[in-house]
Each structure stands twice: as structure tokens, then as C-alpha cells.
Design a protein around this motif. Structure first.
Motif, PDB file in Angstrom:
ATOM      1  N   MET A   1      40.588 -17.308  22.430  1.00 63.74           N
ATOM      2  CA  MET A   1      39.984 -16.415  21.443  1.00 63.74           C
ATOM      3  C   MET A   1      41.007 -15.425  20.895  1.00 63.74           C
ATOM      4  O   MET A   1      40.981 -15.078  19.714  1.00 63.74           O
ATOM      5  N   LEU A   2      41.926 -14.988  21.766  1.00 66.36           N
ATOM      6  CA  LEU A   2      42.958 -14.060  21.289  1.00 66.36           C
ATOM      7  C   LEU A   2      43.867 -14.765  20.279  1.00 66.36           C
ATOM      8  O   LEU A   2      44.277 -14.184  19.267  1.00 66.36           O
ATOM      9  N   PHE A   3      44.134 -16.042  20.545  1.00 67.27           N
ATOM     10  CA  PHE A   3      44.937 -16.825  19.605  1.00 67.27           C
ATOM     11  C   PHE A   3      44.224 -16.917  18.257  1.00 67.27           C
ATOM     12  O   PHE A   3      44.828 -16.743  17.197  1.00 67.27           O
ATOM     13  N   VAL A   4      42.914 -17.181  18.311  1.00 64.88           N
ATOM     14  CA  VAL A   4      42.120 -17.255  17.086  1.00 64.88           C
ATOM     15  C   VAL A   4      42.214 -15.939  16.326  1.00 64.88           C
ATOM     16  O   VAL A   4      42.396 -15.893  15.109  1.00 64.88           O
ATOM     17  N   ASP A   5      42.128 -14.825  17.062  1.00 61.55           N
ATOM     18  CA  ASP A   5      42.233 -13.507  16.450  1.00 61.55           C
ATOM     19  C   ASP A   5      43.573 -13.339  15.738  1.00 61.55           C
ATOM     20  O   ASP A   5      43.643 -12.928  14.588  1.00 61.55           O
ATOM     21  N   ARG A   6      44.636 -13.651  16.452  1.00 60.49           N
ATOM     22  CA  ARG A   6      45.963 -13.390  15.925  1.00 60.49           C
ATOM     23  C   ARG A   6      46.336 -14.365  14.827  1.00 60.49           C
ATOM     24  O   ARG A   6      46.825 -13.984  13.776  1.00 60.49           O
ATOM     25  N   HIS A   7      46.106 -15.645  15.103  1.00 60.50           N
ATOM     26  CA  HIS A   7      46.675 -16.651  14.223  1.00 60.50           C
ATOM     27  C   HIS A   7      45.824 -16.877  12.984  1.00 60.50           C
ATOM     28  O   HIS A   7      46.338 -17.119  11.907  1.00 60.50           O
ATOM     29  N   TYR A   8      44.500 -16.813  13.134  1.00 57.95           N
ATOM     30  CA  TYR A   8      43.629 -17.106  11.999  1.00 57.95           C
ATOM     31  C   TYR A   8      43.013 -15.857  11.414  1.00 57.95           C
ATOM     32  O   TYR A   8      42.109 -15.938  10.590  1.00 57.95           O
ATOM     33  N   GLY A   9      43.447 -14.687  11.888  1.00 57.17           N
ATOM     34  CA  GLY A   9      43.004 -13.449  11.275  1.00 57.17           C
ATOM     35  C   GLY A   9      41.566 -13.077  11.570  1.00 57.17           C
ATOM     36  O   GLY A   9      40.925 -12.388  10.787  1.00 57.17           O
TER      37      GLY A   9
ATOM     38  N   PRO B   1      53.974 -14.100  20.131  1.00 59.77           N
ATOM     39  CA  PRO B   1      52.777 -14.013  20.960  1.00 59.77           C
ATOM     40  C   PRO B   1      51.857 -15.224  20.801  1.00 59.77           C
ATOM     41  O   PRO B   1      51.224 -15.652  21.772  1.00 59.77           O
ATOM     42  N   ASP B   2      51.774 -15.775  19.586  1.00 57.40           N
ATOM     43  CA  ASP B   2      50.933 -16.969  19.387  1.00 57.40           C
ATOM     44  C   ASP B   2      51.402 -18.106  20.289  1.00 57.40           C
ATOM     45  O   ASP B   2      50.614 -18.770  20.976  1.00 57.40           O
ATOM     46  N   MET B   3      52.716 -18.318  20.269  1.00 58.09           N
ATOM     47  CA  MET B   3      53.261 -19.407  21.075  1.00 58.09           C
ATOM     48  C   MET B   3      53.056 -19.137  22.562  1.00 58.09           C
ATOM     49  O   MET B   3      52.732 -20.038  23.329  1.00 58.09           O
ATOM     50  N   LEU B   4      53.217 -17.856  22.954  1.00 56.44           N
ATOM     51  CA  LEU B   4      52.980 -17.485  24.344  1.00 56.44           C
ATOM     52  C   LEU B   4      51.548 -17.853  24.744  1.00 56.44           C
ATOM     53  O   LEU B   4      51.304 -18.451  25.803  1.00 56.44           O
ATOM     54  N   LEU B   5      50.582 -17.507  23.873  1.00 56.75           N
ATOM     55  CA  LEU B   5      49.179 -17.769  24.195  1.00 56.75           C
ATOM     56  C   LEU B   5      48.916 -19.262  24.312  1.00 56.75           C
ATOM     57  O   LEU B   5      48.271 -19.721  25.262  1.00 56.75           O
ATOM     58  N   LEU B   6      49.435 -20.050  23.358  1.00 57.07           N
ATOM     59  CA  LEU B   6      49.212 -21.496  23.430  1.00 57.07           C
ATOM     60  C   LEU B   6      49.853 -22.073  24.687  1.00 57.07           C
ATOM     61  O   LEU B   6      49.267 -22.922  25.374  1.00 57.07           O
ATOM     62  N   GLY B   7      51.058 -21.592  25.017  1.00 51.23           N
ATOM     63  CA  GLY B   7      51.715 -22.070  26.229  1.00 51.23           C
ATOM     64  C   GLY B   7      50.888 -21.753  27.456  1.00 51.23           C
ATOM     65  O   GLY B   7      50.725 -22.604  28.341  1.00 51.23           O
TER      66      GLY B   7
ATOM     67  N   PHE C   1      35.555 -18.261   8.198  1.00 47.28           N
ATOM     68  CA  PHE C   1      35.846 -18.178   9.624  1.00 47.28           C
ATOM     69  C   PHE C   1      36.155 -16.752  10.043  1.00 47.28           C
ATOM     70  O   PHE C   1      35.738 -16.293  11.103  1.00 47.28           O
ATOM     71  N   ASN C   2      36.888 -16.003   9.166  1.00 46.30           N
ATOM     72  CA  ASN C   2      37.275 -14.660   9.585  1.00 46.30           C
ATOM     73  C   ASN C   2      36.652 -13.568   8.704  1.00 46.30           C
ATOM     74  O   ASN C   2      37.207 -12.501   8.560  1.00 46.30           O
ATOM     75  N   ASP C   3      35.462 -13.870   8.128  1.00 46.66           N
ATOM     76  CA  ASP C   3      34.770 -12.826   7.371  1.00 46.66           C
ATOM     77  C   ASP C   3      34.307 -11.709   8.294  1.00 46.66           C
ATOM     78  O   ASP C   3      34.381 -10.535   7.976  1.00 46.66           O
ATOM     79  N   HIS C   4      33.754 -12.092   9.432  1.00 38.17           N
ATOM     80  CA  HIS C   4      33.257 -11.101  10.391  1.00 38.17           C
ATOM     81  C   HIS C   4      33.205 -11.748  11.767  1.00 38.17           C
ATOM     82  O   HIS C   4      33.366 -12.971  11.888  1.00 38.17           O
ATOM     83  N   ALA C   5      32.981 -10.943  12.803  1.00 39.51           N
ATOM     84  CA  ALA C   5      32.997 -11.462  14.166  1.00 39.51           C
ATOM     85  C   ALA C   5      31.931 -12.539  14.349  1.00 39.51           C
ATOM     86  O   ALA C   5      32.142 -13.517  15.075  1.00 39.51           O
ATOM     87  N   TYR C   6      30.777 -12.378  13.645  1.00 39.05           N
ATOM     88  CA  TYR C   6      29.737 -13.397  13.781  1.00 39.05           C
ATOM     89  C   TYR C   6      30.247 -14.750  13.302  1.00 39.05           C
ATOM     90  O   TYR C   6      30.064 -15.768  13.970  1.00 39.05           O
ATOM     91  N   GLY C   7      30.908 -14.742  12.132  1.00 37.61           N
ATOM     92  CA  GLY C   7      31.422 -15.999  11.592  1.00 37.61           C
ATOM     93  C   GLY C   7      32.406 -16.655  12.542  1.00 37.61           C
ATOM     94  O   GLY C   7      32.360 -17.865  12.776  1.00 37.61           O
ATOM     95  N   THR C   8      33.284 -15.854  13.139  1.00 35.29           N
ATOM     96  CA  THR C   8      34.261 -16.410  14.078  1.00 35.29           C
ATOM     97  C   THR C   8      33.555 -17.060  15.258  1.00 35.29           C
ATOM     98  O   THR C   8      33.844 -18.202  15.626  1.00 35.29           O
TER      99      THR C   8
END
Lengths: 575, 220
Positions: free
Chosen positions: A236-244, A171-177, B145-152
């Protein structure tokens, strides 16, 4: 009545600065022979976009046929549930972002400069770069399932907390693509819009921009506003998935974000994008109807306004796709209904044009025009478009409810955006392909393709809509033999198979006629065209035109044909 | 240092090779207007459209920011302590750079190459200073960066500006080289104007980010 509206007996108001010779170049013109690299020619890059789009169309259709094979019979075990989920995800993503989007970008960037009498796009090298970025993004999207499972639907929202539970890098690669694809599309759109604003031939005022170019500009404006929303959302979804991070997961109040946000953000961008991919199909159909009727549109101005109306109103109905937006539901219903009104007006405009051609036109010429392949494609598009609009009315009235979670949704979207938009693209290819590549497609094969694709689409969509009535949910991968869904599924699968056959013939036709060069030579003007692209050779030279006819309306060649003695070679009346 | 227009790619006349015969339904060649060549300001309009697209990306991020903020009980989270000192300094620098890049445009309009180059170099310095301070805001924020939604969102919003700033710095660097090479003149400096438009847009992004992060949310 129409001719009085479009008649431009008065000489156009041309800005002095735009007249030739007003900015006489200080360099000798001959010394500047074609300074742009060959790889940045808009017709070449546009053709590459079209070729890539057709390649991805094959991918999308093969995925779809695998799904329809699984669903053709009850309790089939051709693909398992897990594979099936990947199939519908990739089918949706590939069809929208890698076929419909680039096919219009390609046709637009190849045809628009010719239609407005320009020698190139505003930013030729940017255009070339955009294509290769698009191709890289497309390759990443297609390769994503090889890394790990990608199965959340093309809205990336099934299961609801956006696939955060889904491990792996697919999914990460899909999002970047997808981010790359959307960025490339934005660059192409900017290029085309600036070209229309800045490079029009002298005398070609904005009101006289041919209707297809106009539709590309409207669609471009919509894409320019909607695609960046998707870029931001995917990012933002990539940020969510890839960087936790946890913008679209967790719950507000704790340290996280809000899972309900994703569908809203996605549909806010994706809903206008879908309509923006239908708008050029309507523009191309308008152009074809006018040309083949041998006259101007019933009302060119109203057609332009209708296209702009679609472009504006398509931002109003996105909430009808989101089940959780219940408070403003009446507004979403109105918004989703409103966008269909200008489409209906445009169809009436075409019908009136055809009626007037039959009443006033030269009978033989009109008969020949109506029997030509591009016009037959447009006539075939009408029932699919009509069915799609009817299905959309039901979808709009059922905003956010069942019609958006069961097969009614699938049928409606395939009628409008696969059926009508794709048939419009094929019509445009058979109309402008000869101009771009110098060869006509086969007449006989064209009729075969038409029957298969239009007939198959209608069957498939009817089957899907029936499944909607029987409340089969989307993303269902198999069903019991005692379910009532067997017949409709069989109909939809048969329709899909027929469409697939038609597309195979179409591709063979394109390969044989164009690439192998077996088609009839197109000649400069195979259809009795009205706009500037038909006033140069097929294929046009690198710089498109050596000279242009005087432009006194949106159909300069029609003016010439009607009064050849009056306009040819006469000195200018105003200068 | 007076500027001379020698750029080979600006406002090109259409090459007329004479190889392509014009074909009209009547079959005879017609004398007519030459095919369209770009009107003035093409790069500037393209840049404005690019800024529009970028503003929509920022809009998507801000929509997420406000939606999450509305649903939170404390915003920013109680353990976030970000000073307003560095953001204020960056804001003042952004305003100064806005004036200096405009100085460059006014000089170019008067065909004054020396002042244009000086203004662009000054703007570059201010931009590098801003980038440096922004890096500091990441490092010294005191949360991950991923402590909380605000940080992100804090990092995404500031990072969004930082990306634009770096792009603008590269753009302005190229433009100052082109100015030194004499590519622009008093009436032909569209690329310069486009660069300035992008720079000013980058500043607008910063003002928006500051308003969202620091004016609409209280910080210690």
C-alpha cells in the motif's frame, strides 16, 4: 524427575497408515533414483540462504561501522547528515530482512528435514524458487540507494508522513524489494511447516519433534501471520508513493488517508517478526544445551510450551512501539512484559539442565561438552540475552515514550535481536555446520570469535543503553564536544569495532574450514548428538537417510546410546 | 475416460540407492523404519497455509480501509456513484463456480475423469466471466485510482481479488490438463483438491470484499 516426564517406556502410538510398507509403492523403488533436480536439494538451497545471509551481514555491519565511526568522536565529519540517514536506514533493513530472516530460513530448511527423518522438503522446487526470489528482492533492496535517497529509518516512518515528501525511485525500489523478500520468506516458511506436519518419520509424533525444529515451526507460524501484514503494508505504501494515492498521507475528512496509520500497521507486523527471529535462536540453544549436557532438557515439554508462549504473546506488545497509541497504554505495557516471561522460563530450563548434568552426568564428558565451541557460544549468549531482557523490561514499562525514541531503543533491540539472535545463529552454525558441510570450524579461532563478538556486543549495548539514559535521540548524526555523550559513544563504537573484528575472523574461519576444506572432518556425530540428523553421514547424501533407527522419544540416538542392546535389531513389540 | 495414476511426483517412495551407509553410535547398521515420505494431503495443507498468509494481507488492507472510513465524514465520498448491479452478478457467478469446482472434486473422488474435466472447464469459464466483470468495475467506476482514499482502496481490494482469481484460473487450467492426461485417480488427487481449496478461498476473498465495499457502505 525429568526422566520420568520424558521417559517413554510404552511404545508410541503410531498411526497404522504411517508404518513403512503400509502404502507399498507400486513402482520398483530402485527405478526411481532421486527424481528431484539437484538444484532443489534442501541442504544446498539452505546453504545458499545461509551464504546470502552472511553476505548481507557483511553489508549491514560495514554500514553500522561507518555510523559508529562518525559517532565515535564529537563533531566528526566522516559522513554528512544526509549520508548518515541513509546508513541507518539501510543498516536496519539489511540486518533484519536480509540477514536475520534468511539465516534462520536457511538453517531451518537445511536442518529440519534431517531432524525429523525426512528425505526432502515437502515442496523442493518451491524452495529453490523462493531462494532466487529472495535474492532478487535482496539485490533490489541493496541497490535502492543508488537510484535516489532512502532515509526514513527501517520503520519507514521518519519523517512521520512516511517519506511522501521524498522524491525519486529509491524508496519505491526498496519497497518492491522488501515485498519480494517477505513473499519468499512466506513460501519457505509454508514449506518448512508443511514438512514438519507431513513428512515426519514413522514414530516421530508431533510431541517428539526435536526442540530446534519445534522452535522453527513456532517461529514459522508467527512469520506466516506477521510477514503478510508487512507485505500488505509495503504494497500500500508503494501504491501511495508510486501511483500518487494518499492512504498514509493527507488527512481523513479531506480526500486523503491517515498519516498515523503507518506506524501502527508497520509495528503490528514488525514487532512479532523481530521476536520470531529470536525464537529459533532459543530453540538452537536448547538443543545445544541438551546435547552438550549429555542428557535431556530439564523439562522438554515446558521448553516446547515456553516457545509457543513466546510465539503467541509476541503479538500482544506491538503498540508499545507506537507513540500515538496512548489510550490502551497499560495493555501494551502488559503485552510487552508478558512475552518475556516464557523466555525467562526457558533460560531457567537450560540452567536446570546444566545443573543436573553437573550433578548426575559423567564428569569428563560434561566437561568436554561444556568446553566445546557451540556450548561456549550458548554460554556467551546468556549475558547478552539477560541484558536484552532487562533492557526490554524498562522499554516495556516506558511504552510509547522516551525509551522508544532515544538510544535505549537502539541498545535494547541490538541486545536482543542483533546480540542474542545473531549469537544464537552463530552457535547453530558451529553446531550444525559440520553436519551440513562435513567440516568442523576451528576450535581456537572459535574461542577468539566468541570473546570478540560477545565482549564487543556487551560493550556496544552498554554504551547504547547509557546514551539512552543520557537521552541521546535515535538518528542523531553528530554531537557537540561539550555534550556528555562522548564517553558512551566511544564505548559503543569500540564495542562495535570489536564485534566487526570478531565477525571478520568468523567469516575467514568459515571460508577456510568449509570452503577451502581445511577444517577437521566432522564425522557422522561430532557432538554425541541426540536427534536423527546425527544418524547419517556428514554431509548427508541427497536423500538424507537409507534407514532410520526406531524412534521412541524425541531423542532416538540418546535412547540407542543408553540401551544399545535392548533396541538394536529387536523385532517390533507392536505391529 | 477413467483416470489412472501415473504422476511421477505424487507420493514418491524414498529412493534407496544403497550408497549411503547408515552410521550409528554403535557402528552397526540397524534395520529400522524408512525415512518419512509425505502423508496424504500435503499440497492441500500447503495451500491452506498460503491462504492463511494471503488472508493476513487482506486483513492489513481492510484494517487501513476501516481506519480511514472511521475518520471520514462522508464515506464513500459524495461524488461516488457505483452501482451494485455488477458486484451482485459477480457474487452469483462466484457461488456458481464454488459449486462447479466442488462437482469436479466429487467426480475425481468417484474416479470419473470425464465429469471432472467438464466441471473444471465450466469453472474456468465462470472465472473468466468474473475477471471480465471485475475489469468492468474498474473502467466504469467513474473515479480515478488516486482521486481519493476511497478510490484507491476500492481498486486495491477488487484488484487483490482479481490477482487471486487470475492465479486460480492458471492453476485450474494446469489441473484440467493434468486431469485430461490422467494424472489423478479416485484416491490420489491431492493437487486437484488443493486447487479447489484455493478457488474456494478466492471466492471467500470476493465475499469479504463485497461485504466491506458494498454492504457496509451505502451506494446509490
Amino acid at each position: 524427575m525429568t526422566d520420568t516426564m520424558n521417559d517413554t517406556s510404552t511404545y508410541p502410538q503410531v498411526e497404522e497408515g504411517a508404518r513403512p510398507g503400509a502404502e507399498a509403492p507400486s513402482h520398483p523403488v530402485a527405478a526411481l533414483d532421486d527424481p528431484w533436480p539437484a538444484g532443489a536439494d534442501h541442504k544446498y538451497i539452505g546453504s545458499l540462504f545461509i551464504a546470502a545471509a552472511l553476505l548481507f551481514l557483511v553489508v549491514g555491519v560495514v554500514l553500522a561501522l561507518a555510523m559508529r565511526a562518525q559517532l565515535a568522536t564529537a563533531e566528526a565529519e566522516i559522513v554528512g547528515d544526509r549520508t548518515y540517514r541513509q546508513l541507518f536506514t539501510m543498516h536496519g533493513v539489511v540486518s533484519v530482512f536480509l540477514f536475520l530472516l534468511p539465516v534462520w530460513l536457511g538453517l531451518g530448511s537445511a536442518i529440519v528435514p534431517l531432524q525429523i527423518g525426512a528425505s526432502r522438503l515437502a515442496f523442493p522446487r518451491l524452495h529453490a524458487m523462493a531462494f532466487w526470489v529472495f535474492l532478487a528482492g535482496g539485490a533490489m533492496v541493496v541497490a535502492a540507494p543508488a537510484l535516489s535517497d532512502v532515509f526514513h529509518g527501517w520503520a519507514l516512518s521518519d519523517p512521520v508522513p512516511v517519506m511522501l515528501g521524498l522524491p525519486g525511485q529509491g524508496p519505491d525500489m526498496l519497497l518492491l524489494g522488501l515485498v519480494l523478500v517477505c513473499m519468499a520468506a512466506v513460501l519457505v516458511v509454508i514449506n518448512i511447516v508443511v514438512t514438519i506436519l507431513q513428512l515426519r518419520a514413522p514414530g516421530l509424533t508431533l510431541r517428539r519433534v526435536p526442540i530446534f525444529s519445534w522452535s522453527i515451526m513456532v517461529s514459522g507460524a508467527v512469520l506466516l501471520l506477521a510477514l503478510p501484514v508487512l507485505i500488505g503494508a509495503f504494497g500500500m505504501l508503494f501504491v501511495d508513493r508510486h501511483y500518487g494515492a494518499s492512504l498514509f498521507s493527507g488527512f481523513t475528512g479531506s480526500r486523503g488517508g491517515n498519516p498515523l496509520l503507518w506506524p501502527r500497521l508497520f509495528w503490528f507486523g514488525a514487532y512479532p517478526v523481530l521476536w520470531a527471529l529470536l525464537i529459533p535462536a532459543l530453540g538452537a540453544a536448547s538443543e545445544i544445551v541438551a546435547t552438550m549436557s549429555g542428557r535431556r532438557l530439564f523439562s522438554r515439554d515446558r521448553a516446547s510450551v515456553a516457545l509457543v508462549g513466546i510465539g503467541v504473546l509476541c503479538f500482544a506488545g506491538w503498540g508499545s512501539e507506537v507513540p500515538t497509541l496512548t489510550r490502551a497504554r497499560p495493555l501494551w505495557i502488559l503485552g510487552a512484559l508478558a512475552v518475556m516471561a516464557p523466555v525467562a522460563l526457558l533460560i531457567l530450563n537450560w540452567l536446570a539442565t546444566m545443573r543436573l548434568a553437573g550433578k548426575e552426568g559423567d564428569r569428563d564428558a560434561v566437561r568436554r561438552g561444556f568446553a566445546s565451541t557451540p556450548m561456549l557460544w550458548v554460554l556467551g549468549m546468556l549475558p547478552v540475552l539477560g541484558l536484552g531482557l532487562a533492557a526490554s523490561v524498562v522499554s516495556a514499562l516506558d511504552a510509547g515514550r522516551d525509551a522508544h525514541s532515544n538510544y535505549w531503543q537502539v541498545g535494547q533491540q541490538h541486545a536482543l535481536f542483533f546480540g542474542a539472535a545473531t549469537i544464537g545463529a552463530v552457535a547453530a552454525l558451529s553446531f550444525w555446520g559440520p553436519k551440513l558441510w562435513g567440516r568442523r570450524l576451528s576450535e581456537a579461532l572459535g574461542k577468539l570469535e566468541l570473546l570478540a563478538i560477545v565482549g564487543g556486543s556487551l560493550l556496544m549495548v552498554l554504551g547504547m543503553l547509557l546514551l539512552g539514559v543520557q537521552d541521546m535521540l535515535v538518528h542523531t548524526s553528530t554531537f557537540d564536544s561539550n555534550d556528555e555523550w562522548a564517553l558512551a559513544n566511544l564505548v559503543a563504537s569500540a564495542g562495535g569495532a570489536i564485534v566487526g573484528l570478531g565477525l571478520i575472523v568468523l567469516l575467514l574461519d568459515l571460508l577456510g574450514s568449509v570452503l577451502a576444506g581445511r577444517g577437521k572432518p566432522a564425522g557422522a556425530d561430532p557432538w554425541g548428538g541426540q536427534t536423527l540428523e546425527w544418524a547419517t553421514t556428514s554431509p548427508p547424501p541427497r536423500h538424507n537417510f537409507d534407514a532410520l533407527p526406531e524412534i521412541r522419544s524425541d531423542a532416538p540416538l540418546l535412547d540407542l546410546r543408553r540401551a544399545p542392546a535392548a533396541s538394536a535389531g529387536e523385532p517390533e513389540e507392536v505391529s | 475416460m477413467a483416470m489412472v495414476a501415473v504422476s511421477p511426483t505424487d507420493n514418491l517412495p524414498v529412493p534407496a540407492s544403497g550408497r549411503a551407509p547408515i552410521v550409528l553410535p554403535s557402528g552397526e547398521p540397524l534395520p529400522g523404519p524408512v525415512p518419512g515420505r509425505p502423508r496424504r494431503g500435503t499440497s492441500t495443507i500447503g495451500t491452506l497455509l498460503l491462504c492463511t498468509a494471503s488472508a493476513m494481507v487482506l486483513g492489513a488492507v481492510m484494517a487501513v480501509y476501516f481506519a480511514i472510513k472511521e475518520g471520514s465524514t462522508t464515506w464513500p465520498p459524495s461524488d461516488v456513484h457505483v452501482g451494485t448491479y455488477i458486484p451482485t452478478i459477480i457474487t452469483i457467478t462466484a457461488i456458481m463456480s464454488g459449486f462447479s469446482v466442488q462437482w469436479g472434486i466429487f467426480s475425481a473422488r468417484r474416479n470419473d475423469g470425464r465429469n471432472a474435466v467438464m466441471a473444471l472447464i465450466l469453472t474456468l469459464f465462470l472465472g473468466l466471466a468474473m475477471a471480465n466483470l471485475e475489469w468492468l468495475t474498474f473502467v466504469r467506476s467513474g473515479f480515478g485510482f488516486n482521486d481519493h482514499a476511497y478510490g484507491t482502496l476500492y481498486d486495491v481490494l477488487i484488484g487483490f481479488h482479481l490477482l487471486h482469481l487470475l492465479a486460480a484460473i492458471v492453476m485450474l487450467l494446469v489441473l484440467s490438463f493434468r486431469t485430461m492426461a490422467g494424472h489423478f485417480s479416485g484416491d490420489r488427487h491431492d493437487a486437484l483438491r488443493a486447487g479447489a481449496v484455493f478457488w474456494q478461498y478466492t471466492n471467500v476473498v470476493w465475499f469479504t470484499v463485497v461485504t466491506v465495499l458494498f454492504i457496509f457502505s451505502r451506494h446509490g
